[in-house]
Design a protein around this motif. Structure first.
Motif, PDB file in Angstrom:
ATOM      1  N   SER A  66       0.826  -1.194   0.000  1.00 28.43           N
ATOM      2  CA  SER A  66       0.000   0.000   0.000  1.00 28.43           C
ATOM      3  C   SER A  66       0.869   1.256   0.000  1.00 28.43           C
ATOM      4  N   SER A  68      -2.710   7.131   4.719  1.00 30.39           N
ATOM      5  CA  SER A  68      -3.022   5.711   4.823  1.00 30.39           C
ATOM      6  C   SER A  68      -3.980   5.429   5.973  1.00 30.39           C
ATOM      7  N   ARG A 103     -10.289   6.015  -0.108  1.00 34.07           N
ATOM      8  CA  ARG A 103      -9.347   5.029  -0.620  1.00 34.07           C
ATOM      9  C   ARG A 103      -9.653   3.660  -0.035  1.00 34.07           C
ATOM     10  N   ASN A 127      -7.324   0.631   0.922  1.00 33.05           N
ATOM     11  CA  ASN A 127      -5.931   0.216   1.040  1.00 33.05           C
ATOM     12  C   ASN A 127      -5.720  -1.227   0.589  1.00 33.05           C
ATOM     13  N   ASN A 180      -5.720  -0.965  -3.128  1.00 28.21           N
ATOM     14  CA  ASN A 180      -4.870   0.103  -3.683  1.00 28.21           C
ATOM     15  C   ASN A 180      -5.635   0.941  -4.705  1.00 28.21           C
ATOM     16  N   ARG A 220       5.105   6.695  -1.775  1.00 29.95           N
ATOM     17  CA  ARG A 220       5.537   5.566  -0.971  1.00 29.95           C
ATOM     18  C   ARG A 220       7.047   5.566  -0.869  1.00 29.95           C
TER      19      ARG A 220
END
Length: 115
Positions: free
Chosen positions: A30, A53, A71, A73, A76, A99
C-alpha cells in the motif's frame, strides 16, 4: 513497475456530479499519502484533495463541502466524488501516490464542466 490509472472523467453540466477512480497496479504494497491534483489550461497543477493511509483527509478550500476523497488500502484504489461541479473545476485531474519517498502519477483524466 507501479502504474496509476485514472478513470471517470468526462463532460458534465454545471451542478452535476462525477466520480473519479484511480487503480494502482504493479505493487502489492500500500501507499502512504494519496491524492488528486488538477491542472487547468495555463495554470499550475494544484492539490485538490489528499488522504493518508490512516484516512485523514485534506481538501483545497475551493472544493470543501463538494468533493469527497476515499481510498481502499486493500485494493490500492483511490476515488474522488465530485458534486456541485462548476466551470472552474474544469481541468485534467491526476492521481498521485507516495511511498517510501517516491512519487507516482497517473496519466490524467479530463473533467469538463460546461452547459
Amino acid at each position: 513497475q507501479v502504474q496509476l490509472v485514472e478513470s471517470g472523467g468526462g463532460l458534465v453540466q454545471p451542478g452535476g456530479s462525477l466520480r473519479l477512480s484511480c487503480a494502482a497496479s504493479g505493487s502489492k504494497f500500500s501507499f502512504n499519502d494519496m491524492g488528486w491534483y488538477r491542472q487547468a489550461p495555463g495554470k499550475q497543477r494544484e492539490l485538490v484533495a489528499a488522504i493518508t493511509s490512516g484516512g485523514s483527509t485534506n481538501y483545497a478550500d475551493s472544493v470543501k463541502g463538494r468533493f469527497t476523497i476515499s481510498r481502499d488500502n486493500a485494493k490500492n484504489t483511490l476515488s474522488l466524488q465530485m458534486n456541485s461541479l462548476n466551470p472552474k473545476d474544469t481541468a485534467v485531474y491526476y492521481c498521485h501516490a507516495l511511498r517510501s519517498g517516491v512519487n507516482y502519477w497517473g496519466q490524467g483524466t479530463q473533467v469538463t464542466v460546461s452547459s
